[in-house]
Design a protein around this motif. Sequence first.
Motif, PDB file in Angstrom:
ATOM      1  N   MET A 190       5.548 -10.458 -10.838  1.00 19.08           N
ATOM      2  CA  MET A 190       4.133 -10.759 -10.584  1.00 19.08           C
ATOM      3  C   MET A 190       3.462  -9.529  -9.965  1.00 19.08           C
ATOM      4  O   MET A 190       4.015  -8.896  -9.073  1.00 19.08           O
ATOM      5  CB  MET A 190       3.996 -11.963  -9.647  1.00 19.08           C
ATOM      6  CG  MET A 190       2.543 -12.358  -9.347  1.00 19.08           C
ATOM      7  SD  MET A 190       2.448 -13.806  -8.269  1.00 19.08           S
ATOM      8  CE  MET A 190       3.152 -15.050  -9.345  1.00 19.08           C
ATOM      9  N   THR A 191       2.284  -9.188 -10.453  1.00 19.31           N
ATOM     10  CA  THR A 191       1.548  -8.038  -9.941  1.00 19.31           C
ATOM     11  C   THR A 191       1.018  -8.326  -8.549  1.00 19.31           C
ATOM     12  O   THR A 191       0.435  -9.381  -8.296  1.00 19.31           O
ATOM     13  CB  THR A 191       0.382  -7.693 -10.880  1.00 19.31           C
ATOM     14  OG1 THR A 191       0.892  -7.456 -12.194  1.00 19.31           O
ATOM     15  CG2 THR A 191      -0.353  -6.465 -10.391  1.00 19.31           C
ATOM     16  N   ALA A 192       1.211  -7.370  -7.634  1.00 18.87           N
ATOM     17  CA  ALA A 192       0.739  -7.544  -6.263  1.00 18.87           C
ATOM     18  C   ALA A 192      -0.778  -7.503  -6.224  1.00 18.87           C
ATOM     19  O   ALA A 192      -1.420  -6.786  -6.995  1.00 18.87           O
ATOM     20  CB  ALA A 192       1.330  -6.462  -5.372  1.00 18.87           C
ATOM     21  N   SER A 193      -1.350  -8.261  -5.312  1.00 19.50           N
ATOM     22  CA  SER A 193      -2.800  -8.287  -5.159  1.00 19.50           C
ATOM     23  C   SER A 193      -3.274  -7.058  -4.398  1.00 19.50           C
ATOM     24  O   SER A 193      -2.478  -6.332  -3.780  1.00 19.50           O
ATOM     25  CB  SER A 193      -3.220  -9.542  -4.394  1.00 19.50           C
ATOM     26  OG  SER A 193      -2.778  -9.468  -3.040  1.00 19.50           O
ATOM     27  N   LEU A 234      -1.134  -4.941  -1.538  1.00 16.28           N
ATOM     28  CA  LEU A 234      -0.898  -3.505  -1.650  1.00 16.28           C
ATOM     29  C   LEU A 234      -1.453  -2.754  -0.446  1.00 16.28           C
ATOM     30  O   LEU A 234      -0.819  -1.820   0.071  1.00 16.28           O
ATOM     31  CB  LEU A 234      -1.522  -2.974  -2.942  1.00 16.28           C
ATOM     32  CG  LEU A 234      -0.869  -3.441  -4.245  1.00 16.28           C
ATOM     33  CD1 LEU A 234      -1.747  -3.079  -5.437  1.00 16.28           C
ATOM     34  CD2 LEU A 234       0.532  -2.837  -4.395  1.00 16.28           C
ATOM     35  N   ARG A 237       5.733   4.665  -7.459  1.00 16.10           N
ATOM     36  CA  ARG A 237       4.313   4.334  -7.267  1.00 16.10           C
ATOM     37  C   ARG A 237       3.401   5.518  -7.554  1.00 16.10           C
ATOM     38  O   ARG A 237       2.209   5.343  -7.799  1.00 16.10           O
ATOM     39  CB  ARG A 237       4.078   3.860  -5.832  1.00 16.10           C
ATOM     40  CG  ARG A 237       5.105   2.864  -5.335  1.00 16.10           C
ATOM     41  CD  ARG A 237       4.801   2.385  -3.944  1.00 16.10           C
ATOM     42  NE  ARG A 237       3.668   1.496  -3.950  1.00 16.10           N
ATOM     43  CZ  ARG A 237       3.578   0.408  -3.182  1.00 16.10           C
ATOM     44  NH1 ARG A 237       4.566   0.088  -2.375  1.00 16.10           N
ATOM     45  NH2 ARG A 237       2.508  -0.351  -3.233  1.00 16.10           N
ATOM     46  N   HIS A 278      -0.113   5.187  -9.278  1.00 19.12           N
ATOM     47  CA  HIS A 278       0.058   3.994 -10.101  1.00 19.12           C
ATOM     48  C   HIS A 278      -0.439   2.716  -9.444  1.00 19.12           C
ATOM     49  O   HIS A 278      -0.509   1.679 -10.117  1.00 19.12           O
ATOM     50  CB  HIS A 278       1.528   3.842 -10.499  1.00 19.12           C
ATOM     51  CG  HIS A 278       1.996   4.906 -11.439  1.00 19.12           C
ATOM     52  ND1 HIS A 278       1.994   4.740 -12.802  1.00 19.12           N
ATOM     53  CD2 HIS A 278       2.445   6.172 -11.215  1.00 19.12           C
ATOM     54  CE1 HIS A 278       2.446   5.846 -13.384  1.00 19.12           C
ATOM     55  NE2 HIS A 278       2.716   6.734 -12.441  1.00 19.12           N
ATOM     56  N   ASP A 279      -0.745   2.756  -8.164  1.00 20.41           N
ATOM     57  CA  ASP A 279      -1.362   1.596  -7.518  1.00 20.41           C
ATOM     58  C   ASP A 279      -2.149   2.049  -6.303  1.00 20.41           C
ATOM     59  O   ASP A 279      -1.991   3.177  -5.823  1.00 20.41           O
ATOM     60  CB  ASP A 279      -0.334   0.503  -7.170  1.00 20.41           C
ATOM     61  CG  ASP A 279       0.660   0.916  -6.099  1.00 20.41           C
ATOM     62  OD1 ASP A 279       0.237   1.361  -5.014  1.00 20.41           O
ATOM     63  OD2 ASP A 279       1.879   0.795  -6.347  1.00 20.41           O
ATOM     64  N   HIS A 309      -8.847   0.233  -7.217  1.00 22.18           N
ATOM     65  CA  HIS A 309      -7.797  -0.736  -7.563  1.00 22.18           C
ATOM     66  C   HIS A 309      -8.076  -1.374  -8.919  1.00 22.18           C
ATOM     67  O   HIS A 309      -7.177  -1.483  -9.770  1.00 22.18           O
ATOM     68  CB  HIS A 309      -7.715  -1.814  -6.480  1.00 22.18           C
ATOM     69  CG  HIS A 309      -6.848  -2.980  -6.848  1.00 22.18           C
ATOM     70  ND1 HIS A 309      -5.477  -2.891  -6.958  1.00 22.18           N
ATOM     71  CD2 HIS A 309      -7.177  -4.267  -7.160  1.00 22.18           C
ATOM     72  CE1 HIS A 309      -4.990  -4.078  -7.309  1.00 22.18           C
ATOM     73  NE2 HIS A 309      -5.998  -4.922  -7.438  1.00 22.18           N
ATOM     74  N   SER A 338      -5.866  -0.957 -12.328  1.00 19.32           N
ATOM     75  CA  SER A 338      -5.354  -2.177 -12.953  1.00 19.32           C
ATOM     76  C   SER A 338      -5.770  -2.281 -14.410  1.00 19.32           C
ATOM     77  O   SER A 338      -5.000  -2.735 -15.266  1.00 19.32           O
ATOM     78  CB  SER A 338      -5.850  -3.411 -12.178  1.00 19.32           C
ATOM     79  OG  SER A 338      -5.378  -3.398 -10.842  1.00 19.32           O
TER      80      SER A 338
END
Length: 254
Positions: A1-4, A8, A28, A197-198, A229, A233
């Motif tokens: 599941m992708t972190a919110s 993050l 990351r 990457h995030d 963000h 995404s």
Amino acid sequence: MTASFEELVAEAQSASVDGWDFSWLDGRATEQRPSWGYAETLGRRLATASAALDIQTGGGEVLAGLSQLPRLMVATESWPPNVAKATALLHPLGVAVVADADQPPLPFASEAFDFVSSRHPVTVWWDEIARVLRQGGTYLAQHVGHSSVFELVEYFLGEQPEHIRNARHPDADVAAATAAGLSIVDVRFERLRLEFHDIGAVIYFLRKVIWMVPGFTVDAYLPRLRELHEQISNEGPFIAHSTRFLIEATKPTS
């Protein structure tokens, strides 16, 4: 599941930024490395030195990774958390760590070292480097170049004036080293791809490399962080470019 976004942010804010180890960013963020391989080059040169000084050593990570150090090896660092980390890491290897404010003079006698090094110094006091080097001694360092990671800097601060963009230009260091009486042996410059990457990677980077966006806090830049963000995404990694140059100079013999 992708972190919110919130997850993050919380993770990046809670991470320690002591030392000069960027392993928290593994998976990351990625950064292309200079072709000359600074640590390997430094290791070869230190193996033949008798008395060496590493200026602004950070947490001591570079020196600690080398297989052979000179009989006399000294490192300086100004930031207290890094002084403690470098001391714990380097003292068992026989390296003396000196807490030293990043201001001249260096706390050493003239002509104390035949080799001086530094990786990514914040400031470079060329007159002091020349003073502590013995005749025939060498300064070898990897410096951060001009406009490094400015895609990220200008995302938060807006377009920067030319004098800011050109700060840390290798030509300026060459001129300053020459003015201090050193002879330039080699200068190599490269522009290197950097990917975030995030949003957690961005926050961690800006917390650690504090001069990129001075006074950076999540609260101060929350709207822009949210926008970035969403951009990452939807579109993939944020791309920037770091700049590095290898510089080698010697102190002439009279």
